[in-house]
Design an enzyme around this catalytic site. Structure first.
Site, PDB file in Angstrom:
ATOM      1  N   HIS A 176       3.424  -2.104  -6.909  1.00  0.00           N
ATOM      2  CA  HIS A 176       3.090  -2.951  -5.753  1.00  0.00           C
ATOM      3  C   HIS A 176       4.065  -2.703  -4.596  1.00  0.00           C
ATOM      4  CE1 HIS A 176       0.866  -6.889  -4.626  1.00  0.00           C
ATOM      5  NE2 HIS A 176       1.122  -6.172  -3.548  1.00  0.00           N
ATOM      6  N   ARG A 185      -6.190  -4.894  -3.853  1.00  0.00           N
ATOM      7  CA  ARG A 185      -6.063  -6.018  -4.763  1.00  0.00           C
ATOM      8  C   ARG A 185      -6.475  -5.549  -6.158  1.00  0.00           C
ATOM      9  NH1 ARG A 185      -3.015  -7.785  -2.030  1.00  0.00           N
ATOM     10  NH2 ARG A 185      -2.955  -9.679  -0.785  1.00  0.00           N
TER      11      ARG A 185
END
Length: 312
Positions: free
Chosen positions: A275, A227
């Site tokens: 990502h 994260r």
């Protein structure tokens, strides 16, 4: 008895890739399901399959829904939504785990072997210095859940000296496990390569701040496919600029897509990946969703139910 009504709430473009896998998975479980992206009566919906960036923001009209099943592993944005009071499950899926393990192993090996210097070598330097063997490379994995645990075990099987850290005690083969604040310092103090795979909670937001980055040995490498908010960006840039950290490979960020002007894009000691470490794959994830709904219909406990107190 009418079919179960399952609402799919995700960006419009995702419906085409999810519809067939979900229908096939429901059929394989013997479930009679009416699957749609919208129903006239929200109170008639039995289950919601949802992405955090899907169109449903107010879950209160779905008063009959027995569960919200997330298509993502990360559920922090769902937990910040006060209207979502239904039981919430997070995505734990073999495809998700495999993708993460491949990303982590690939980038750990890249930094362990010093591959960047060979791939980009404009001065044609000839430096025949071999890397140490994996057994002499100390790797730390912070977060030993489904993703972190699988990554740590894969690295251990490659003979890396792996330490792991989690909030609660864990035990896994080939991994020296620590927990608690003292354990975190012990793990970071000896880590040459650190992999962040913690969930984002109030306890982990900004975990890697200036103090904790300073616990790492000089020349350490940081890999973050977990994260973005686990890291204090300014503290990381300072550690890179000073040479305390040798490199950071980052797949997740506080703002995504990463803004064009962000210094991570141009920093010589930062690798940005967009990502991609582990994407939910509908073909396998749909089977997990169908299995969970089938369990609920039989009165069995939901798998991967989110603990709202812990945040995952």
């Amino acid at each position: 008895m009418r079919p179960l009504r399952v609402l799919f709430s995700a960006p419009t473009e995702r419906w085409a890739e999810w519809e067939t896998p979900l229908r096939e998975a429901f059929q394989a479980q013997g479930l009679q399901v009416e699957l749609a992206t919208a129903f006239d009566d929200p109170a008639s919906v039995d289950y919601i399959v949802a992405a955090p960036n899907g169109p449903v923001r107010d879950f209160s009209p779905y008063s009959r829904a027995r569960a919200v099943l997330s298509t993502w592993a990360g559920v922090e944005s769902f937990l910040a939504n006060p209207t979502l009071t239904q039981p919430l499950t997070r995505m734990v899926d073999p495809g998700l785990v495999e993708g993460m393990v491949e990303y982590v192993v690939g980038h750990v090996l890249r930094h362990h072997l010093g591959m960047d210097a060979h791939i980009v070598n404009p001065e044609h330097r000839w430096e025949p210095t071999p890397p140490p063997l994996a057994r002499d490379r100390r790797v730390a994995v912070l977060g030993l859940g489904a993703l972190g645990g699988a990554a740590a075990e894969a690295l251990a099987r490659l003979n890396f000296a792996v330490s792991g850290w989690s909030r609660s005690p864990r035990d896994m083969p080939g991994v020296i496990c620590h927990h608690g604040e003292a354990g975190l310092r012990a793990v970071l103090a000896q880590a040459e390569i650190v992999v962040l795979l913690l969930p984002l909670t109030p306890h982990t937001d900004g975990l890697m701040n200036a103090e904790r980055l300073g616990w790492l040995p000089r020349g350490a490498v940081l890999i973050n496919p977990g994260r973005g908010a686990l890291i204090d960006d300014e503290a990381l840039l300072a550690a890179l600029d000073s040479g305390h950290l040798a490199h950071a490979t980052l797949d997740v960020f506080r703002t995504e897509p990463l803004p064009a002007g962000h210094p991570f894009w141009t920093h010589p000691r930062v690798t940005v990946t967009p990502h991609i470490a582990s994407e939910t794959r509908p073909s396998s994830a749909a089977r997990m969703i169908a299995e969970n709904i089938a369990r609920a219909e039989k009165g069995e406990p939901l798998l991967h139910l989110v603990d709202r107190e812990r945040g995952y």
